[in-house]
Design a protein around this motif. Structure first.
Motif, PDB file in Angstrom:
ATOM      1  N   ILE A 155     -14.866 -19.996  75.187  1.00  0.00           N
ATOM      2  CA  ILE A 155     -14.936 -18.626  74.662  1.00  0.00           C
ATOM      3  C   ILE A 155     -16.278 -18.469  73.961  1.00  0.00           C
ATOM      4  O   ILE A 155     -16.615 -19.247  73.058  1.00  0.00           O
ATOM      5  N   VAL A 156     -17.025 -17.459  74.395  1.00  0.00           N
ATOM      6  CA  VAL A 156     -18.409 -17.307  73.936  1.00  0.00           C
ATOM      7  C   VAL A 156     -18.604 -15.926  73.331  1.00  0.00           C
ATOM      8  O   VAL A 156     -18.071 -14.926  73.845  1.00  0.00           O
ATOM      9  N   ASP A 157     -19.366 -15.884  72.223  1.00  0.00           N
ATOM     10  CA  ASP A 157     -19.755 -14.621  71.596  1.00  0.00           C
ATOM     11  C   ASP A 157     -20.869 -14.013  72.454  1.00  0.00           C
ATOM     12  O   ASP A 157     -21.981 -14.548  72.513  1.00  0.00           O
ATOM     13  N   ARG A 158     -20.564 -12.903  73.104  1.00  0.00           N
ATOM     14  CA  ARG A 158     -21.515 -12.311  74.052  1.00  0.00           C
ATOM     15  C   ARG A 158     -22.821 -11.909  73.389  1.00  0.00           C
ATOM     16  O   ARG A 158     -23.904 -12.109  73.950  1.00  0.00           O
ATOM     17  N   ASP A 159     -22.729 -11.320  72.203  1.00  0.00           N
ATOM     18  CA  ASP A 159     -23.940 -10.856  71.531  1.00  0.00           C
ATOM     19  C   ASP A 159     -24.852 -12.039  71.175  1.00  0.00           C
ATOM     20  O   ASP A 159     -26.069 -11.987  71.354  1.00  0.00           O
ATOM     21  N   LYS A 160     -24.240 -13.108  70.665  1.00  0.00           N
ATOM     22  CA  LYS A 160     -25.051 -14.294  70.342  1.00  0.00           C
ATOM     23  C   LYS A 160     -25.642 -14.909  71.612  1.00  0.00           C
ATOM     24  O   LYS A 160     -26.745 -15.444  71.593  1.00  0.00           O
ATOM     25  N   LEU A 161     -24.891 -14.840  72.684  1.00  0.00           N
ATOM     26  CA  LEU A 161     -25.390 -15.401  73.945  1.00  0.00           C
ATOM     27  C   LEU A 161     -26.632 -14.646  74.421  1.00  0.00           C
ATOM     28  O   LEU A 161     -27.613 -15.243  74.863  1.00  0.00           O
ATOM     29  N   ILE A 162     -26.576 -13.321  74.305  1.00  0.00           N
ATOM     30  CA  ILE A 162     -27.669 -12.500  74.825  1.00  0.00           C
ATOM     31  C   ILE A 162     -28.848 -12.449  73.850  1.00  0.00           C
ATOM     32  O   ILE A 162     -30.004 -12.490  74.258  1.00  0.00           O
ATOM     33  N   SER A 163     -28.532 -12.384  72.558  1.00  0.00           N
ATOM     34  CA  SER A 163     -29.594 -12.175  71.565  1.00  0.00           C
ATOM     35  C   SER A 163     -30.019 -13.445  70.845  1.00  0.00           C
ATOM     36  O   SER A 163     -31.009 -13.427  70.119  1.00  0.00           O
TER      37      SER A 163
END
Lengths: 185, 481
Positions: free
Chosen positions: B262-270
């Motif tokens: 499970i990944v935090d999308r915002d942290k992944l992108i930014s």
């Protein structure tokens, strides 16, 4: 009625013997590995995604200090077209992680051919949990979409370990077992 | 009749009956499909090409099915396309399914030359240009893999005359990607040449499909370039809940060593993009490690599901659920059973398996039918017609299975459909004593649904596309009229 029971028992015994014979075709009896320097030992690793394989230990006088070899088939784990394509694939599949999570390749690997199967072998340094350092060789060869992987490790040099492992795997009885284990009959 | 004769007669009858039962499970050309609470509406043979991912897109007043294919077979590496009269390597089939009883084959877009998983164009996702932030409003974009070596984007506004827009090449082992149509962010599954794993994720901004912008590479620590030691299981495919949900659910492994991440999308992108172990760990919220026996082919999120049984509880009435589908890869039950799992991820730091589902093997002697038996994938449409109510699972020789998942703690099968085989259905073999022993059976590989409630299943063994609808109790369970 007794005669019928006897017939049934005989039929059951025949079936059991047939099954045993089929098993023996794939797995020769201990000591039947055709090399007096190597002795089969119990598979030393816990169950994982693949069935257990076979494990062997070599006499120190013959191979170097403490050399063990673990070998097993991995059915349906290979790229059917390209086989064992590169060293990264050896890193991934060769069961080094069963011995230790901490291993590093010593150098690029090379092409090997064992039991009429092609693949690659690569030498590694292992950092063991007790703080010691071992040398190892990881080997992966392919037959169609299946793999046969082996890893040998010991306290000797990487060259010693690799030489001993490849010589043992290339011997007659082991070749036959590996071929049968991959469904080669 | 003496006792001996009675016993002999009984044994003979039992032997014949058992043999007859086993052979009755073998599919025969001309035999009717096997079905419960599901009905065949229409079919298309997809030019007898081995099929992978179908995506059904509502395009103006039409419904178009885009279906990815594996490479050809040893017997027919490049099937002939009757529309062109030419032999073409398997790629993408474009089929008008506006009238599901009479699907019309519009176009075959050839893929990479190669057989089985070594060629074709397995995956397909489709977004409208008017939905993408910087897309051409008149365009409809189809993202597909090109064999194992590239991702491509085509404009399929005229589905019979697609136009190539973009190609991201130089890759290996491209596979099951995800594309957010409202943001354009794409999670492309690829093998980057310098990574230690066969497949990892490349995050792209495809909001303007003509000008892709790479955001970062992502994978598990230990897979990145330059790392040493054990290499974690490769990714199979992610599913994102977009900026609203701010989560990406990554499935690792196919039939072994599965992992839900499970990944935090915002942290992944930014977040920091250099693929160091710390940077790869930064967006991760938690992991659910599965048994070494099972993989995570599909990780399908169903968040905030109301659970009827928990309705009067003071807390936890709604749960965040992820359905995890393993992929069977070996023929004739040559591996541990691959099946379906439900994880409760409401407390994200402590995800927990809560239930499972498999087809009972004995219900069809599926280990003897030939080919693979076990799950492969689920529908991935989140359209309201079935979302959080009904799931459809492709189960290879057991066809498609319809599950009532309204109570994910107790999923229940309410229907199934196993298509008939045809002259095009390809054999599947196992090695016995060094020789191939082959059988012919349906290999339902993937399933998808459309907003109207039709169910589309495709066959890995070249039998084509079958369009289905629910009937009886299954239809009632889905709330359909």
């Amino acid at each position: 009625m007794r005669r019928l029971i006897a017939i049934l028992i005989a039929a059951l015994a025949f079936g059991a013997l047939s099954g045993f014979a089929a098993y023996q075709k794939v797995r020769p009896q201990d000591g039947g590995i055709g090399d007096v320097n190597w002795r089969e030992i119990a598979w030393p690793f816990p169950r994982d995604g693949w069935p257990a394989g076979r494990a062997f230990r070599c006499r120190a006088e013959a191979c170097g200090e403490g050399i063990e070899l673990y070998v097993r088939p991995k059915i349906g784990f290979c790229n059917c077209d390209s086989g064992v394509a590169d060293d990264d694939e050896v890193d991934r599949v060769a069961d080094l992680d069963m011995i230790t999570q901490n291993f590093a390749p010593r150098a690029p690997g090379g092409v090997v051919r064992i039991a009429d199967m092609s693949g690659r072998a690569r030498a590694y340094d292992l950092d063991m949990s007790d703080g010691s350092h071992h040398a190892a060789v990881g080997i992966a060869v392919a037959h169609r979409c299946d793999l046969l992987v082996a890893v040998a490790q010991g306290r000797g040099t990487a060259a010693e370990v690799e030489r001993a492992a490849l010589a043992f795997l290339g011997a007659g009885d082991m070749k036959r077992w590996m071929t049968a284990a991959l469904g080669g009959g | 009749m003496t006792g001996r004769i009675k016993l002999a007669t009984y044994l003979c009858v039992s032997f014949v009956a058992c043999g007859g039962f086993a052979s009755a499970q073998q599919q025969l050309i001309g035999a009717p499909p096997e079905a419960s609470n599901m009905r065949l509406v229409g079919a298309n043979d997809l030019q007898a090409r081995s099929a992978y991912q179908p995506t059904i897109h509502h395009q103006g007043d039409r419904w178009i099915a885009y279906i990815g294919h594996h490479g050809g077979t040893d017997a027919v590496p490049d099937p002939v396309n009757p529309l062109t009269g030419k032999a073409e390597p398997n790629g993408t089939s474009v089929v008008d399914v506006t009238d599901p009883a009479n699907p019309r084959y519009l176009r075959h877009i050839p893929g990479q030359e190669g057989k089985y998983e070594g060629g074709g164009a397995q995956m397909v996702r489709v977004c409208d240009g008017k939905t993408l932030p910087k897309g051409d409003r008149n365009a409809v974009y189809m993202l597909r893999t090109f064999g194992n070596e590239a991702h491509e984007i085509w404009n399929v506004a005229d589905p019979a005359n697609p136009v190539l827009i973009t190609r991201l090449g130089g890759l290996k082992d491209t596979h099951k990607s995800w594309w957010e149509c409202d943001t354009g962010i794409a999670f492309l599954v690829s093998g980057a040449p310098d990574w230690r794993t066969r497949r990892m994720t490349q995050v792209y901004d495809l909001s303007d499909p003509a000008h892709p912008i790479k955001i970062r590479d992502f994978g598990l620590p230990g897979q990145e370039p330059g790392s040493t030691g054990a290499v974690p299981t490769e990714v199979h495919g992610p599913i994102s809940t977009g900026p609203q949900g701010n989560r990406v659910y990554f499935g690792y492994g196919t039939d072994k060593g599965g992992l839900l991440q499970i990944v935090d999308r915002d942290k992944l992108i930014s977040g920091p993009k250099e693929p160091t172990p710390d940077n790869l760990r930064y967006p991760e919220i938690s992991r659910l490690a599965m048994s070494a026996f099972n993989g995570a082919h599909t990780t399908f999120p169903m968040l905030k599901m109301p659970i009827a049984e928990f309705a009067r509880d003071k807390d936890g009435q709604a749960r965040d659920i992820v359905m995890i589908v393993d992929e069977a890869i070996l023929n004739e039950c040559g591996e541990p059973r691959q099946m379906v799992w439900f994880a409760d991820v409401t407390v994200e730091s402590r995800p927990m398996m809560i239930s499972s589902y498999t087809v009972p093997e004995a219900s069809g002697s599926f280990c003897e039918r030939g080919g693979r038996f076990g799950s492969h994938s689920s529908n991935e449409s989140m359209a309201p017609v079935y979302y959080k109510k009904m799931a459809f699972i492709a189960f290879f020789n057991a066809g498609v299975r319809a599950l009532d998942i309204r109570d994910p703690y107790h999923p229940a099968e309410v229907g199934y459909f196993i298509p008939s085989i045809t002259a095009s259905t390809d054999k599947r073999c196992v090695t016995v004593d060094g020789k191939d022993r082959c059988k012919v059976a349906i290999q339902t590989n993937n399933v998808e649904t459309d907003d109207r409630g039709y169910i589309y299943i495709v066959d890995r063994a070249n039998t084509g596309l079958h369009i289905l609808e629910l009937t009886g109790d299954a239809r009632k369970a889905a709330g359909l009229p």
